[in-house]
Design a protein around this motif. Sequence first.
Motif, mmCIF file in Angstrom:
data_model
loop_
_atom_site.group_PDB
_atom_site.id
_atom_site.type_symbol
_atom_site.label_atom_id
_atom_site.label_comp_id
_atom_site.label_asym_id
_atom_site.label_seq_id
_atom_site.Cartn_x
_atom_site.Cartn_y
_atom_site.Cartn_z
ATOM 1 N N ASN A 17 55.208 21.054 14.229
ATOM 2 C CA ASN A 17 54.251 20.373 13.352
ATOM 3 C C ASN A 17 54.642 20.702 11.923
ATOM 4 O O ASN A 17 55.370 21.665 11.678
ATOM 5 C CB ASN A 17 52.814 20.838 13.643
ATOM 6 N N GLY A 61 45.010 10.812 11.716
ATOM 7 C CA GLY A 61 46.279 11.306 11.169
ATOM 8 C C GLY A 61 46.596 10.611 9.861
ATOM 9 O O GLY A 61 45.808 9.825 9.340
ATOM 10 N N ARG A 62 47.778 10.905 9.337
ATOM 11 C CA ARG A 62 48.169 10.286 8.072
ATOM 12 C C ARG A 62 48.975 9.005 8.280
ATOM 13 O O ARG A 62 49.127 8.224 7.365
ATOM 14 C CB ARG A 62 49.015 11.272 7.240
ATOM 15 N N GLY A 63 49.530 8.833 9.468
ATOM 16 C CA GLY A 63 50.428 7.702 9.693
ATOM 17 C C GLY A 63 49.692 6.404 9.960
ATOM 18 O O GLY A 63 48.485 6.360 10.122
ATOM 19 N N ASP A 80 51.217 22.497 7.327
ATOM 20 C CA ASP A 80 50.278 21.938 6.346
ATOM 21 C C ASP A 80 49.625 23.005 5.476
ATOM 22 O O ASP A 80 49.023 22.684 4.462
ATOM 23 C CB ASP A 80 49.173 21.145 7.062
ATOM 24 N N SER A 117 50.682 16.445 16.306
ATOM 25 C CA SER A 117 49.681 16.473 15.244
ATOM 26 C C SER A 117 48.397 17.012 15.871
ATOM 27 O O SER A 117 48.393 17.414 17.021
ATOM 28 C CB SER A 117 49.429 15.060 14.725
ATOM 29 N N GLY A 118 47.337 16.964 15.118
ATOM 30 C CA GLY A 118 46.044 17.354 15.672
ATOM 31 C C GLY A 118 45.488 18.628 15.074
ATOM 32 O O GLY A 118 44.337 18.982 15.326
ATOM 33 N N ALA A 119 46.295 19.327 14.266
ATOM 34 C CA ALA A 119 45.828 20.597 13.702
ATOM 35 C C ALA A 119 44.679 20.367 12.719
ATOM 36 O O ALA A 119 43.628 21.011 12.819
ATOM 37 C CB ALA A 119 46.980 21.317 13.008
ATOM 38 N N VAL A 120 44.880 19.434 11.801
ATOM 39 C CA VAL A 120 43.866 19.223 10.764
ATOM 40 C C VAL A 120 42.556 18.731 11.393
ATOM 41 O O VAL A 120 41.474 19.256 11.106
ATOM 42 C CB VAL A 120 44.388 18.238 9.686
ATOM 43 N N ASP A 130 54.052 11.578 7.111
ATOM 44 C CA ASP A 130 53.245 11.840 8.303
ATOM 45 C C ASP A 130 54.183 12.405 9.368
ATOM 46 O O ASP A 130 55.384 12.512 9.136
ATOM 47 C CB ASP A 130 52.573 10.553 8.809
ATOM 48 N N ASN A 131 53.628 12.708 10.524
ATOM 49 C CA ASN A 131 54.480 13.286 11.567
ATOM 50 C C ASN A 131 55.432 12.259 12.190
ATOM 51 O O ASN A 131 56.363 12.633 12.897
ATOM 52 C CB ASN A 131 53.619 13.947 12.646
HETATM 53 N N1 GLU Z 1 50.295 17.662 10.513
HETATM 54 C C1 GLU Z 1 49.033 16.993 10.634
HETATM 55 C C2 GLU Z 1 48.175 17.648 11.709
HETATM 56 O O1 GLU Z 1 48.645 18.343 12.551
HETATM 57 C C3 GLU Z 1 49.171 15.534 11.018
HETATM 58 C C4 GLU Z 1 50.050 14.704 10.141
HETATM 59 C C5 GLU Z 1 50.027 13.234 10.603
HETATM 60 O O2 GLU Z 1 48.955 12.668 10.657
HETATM 61 O O3 GLU Z 1 51.046 12.663 10.936
HETATM 62 O O4 GLU Z 1 46.993 17.444 11.736
#
Ligand code: GLU
Length: 367
Positions: free
Chosen positions: A136, A212-214, A139, A50-53, A150-151
């Motif tokens: 990933n 993150g979303r989790g 998104d 994760s970490g893209a957003v 979530d991931n």
């Molecule tokens: N795909 C999202 C990202 O890379 C994260 C999703 C999650 O928080 O699990 O930012």
Amino acid sequence: MAKYHRIAVKIGSNVITRADGTLDVTRMSAIVDEVASLHKQGVEVIIISSGAVASGRSELKHLVEHSLDPLSSRQLFSAVGQAKLINRYYELFRDHGIACGQVLTTKENFATRAHYLNQKHCMEVMLDNGVIPIVNENDTVSVTELMFTDNDELSGLLASMMGTQALIILSNIDGVYDGNPSDPGSKVMLDILAEEHIDSSSFIQKGKSSLGRGGMGTKYRISQKVADEGIAVIIANGKRDHIVEQIVAGDRSVPYTVFHPSSRATSSVKKWIAHSEGFAKGRITVNRQAFEVLISDKAISLLPVGITAVEGEFEKDDIVQIVSPDGVAFAAGRIACSSDRARALIGAQGGRPLIHYDYLYIDRTRL
Ligand code: GLU
């Protein structure tokens, strides 16, 4: 030394980004060093990062002053952030002479058996050629209803699909606590057995991670489900140095939670169905008697006589969820007929199974 020859490592946003959302390159570099060392020892590693957003958001802070709706901002931030993220990984692995490759995916890429096998094939080819897949969710194209929760959910699906021996979920706390993690009296639960279906609602904190979303709720459920399929799941603190190597070496001098795998053998097609939650096309409710036999240890198919309601529109071979008389979606399966035909068959005596046992997965974490 390693007891594993293939593992999946999920890296949460909170592990590799700082409080302001910028990438923590020192931490990324430390994790890459560990993965590189395992790779050189012959362990195949799949990374779900994760970490893209978060990273995209920090990058565009000065640009995005006007308010964007949540979907637009996620698409924009992930487009920019994913480029930054994969670039960093690419450079860091290159320093070790290792190639990594980007896999961006969505729920739809697992919705049919053919799509699922295609995703699997792609990652097998990468591993066969010594390339580390860095996965990933895409998104930029996955809209709300087609999004993985979530991931953590995505990593469970991938560990199962790729037949890993372990899934390591790196977060910013030491593991699953038996109470509120900020309460000094709470301890990390070190070992959770697959057969142990403890009610986690008393000790798992609701709420999501800050970036993150989790949250721990999903992590716990996914971990139990994956362990039930015969894969060890470890929830650990990715901010600790050498944590991945310690886990792989079985070093218990640092705290982390291990969900021990069950010895249950799950067929490849059932593994696909097991992780179909998000892409099931319909729901079939069963009566009490059917529910009881389906959850027993017998190999039982779902027959028309056991069903009381059919929701949604689906075709033969789609995945549908199976719902108990109390409304719990406790199973999923590949249906042998369309929704129209299933509706016509509600309660009918005799006839062929609607879902054959071989294509029926019971989610024991829901019972
Ligand atoms: N795909 C999202 C990202 O890379 C994260 C999703 C999650 O928080 O699990 O930012």
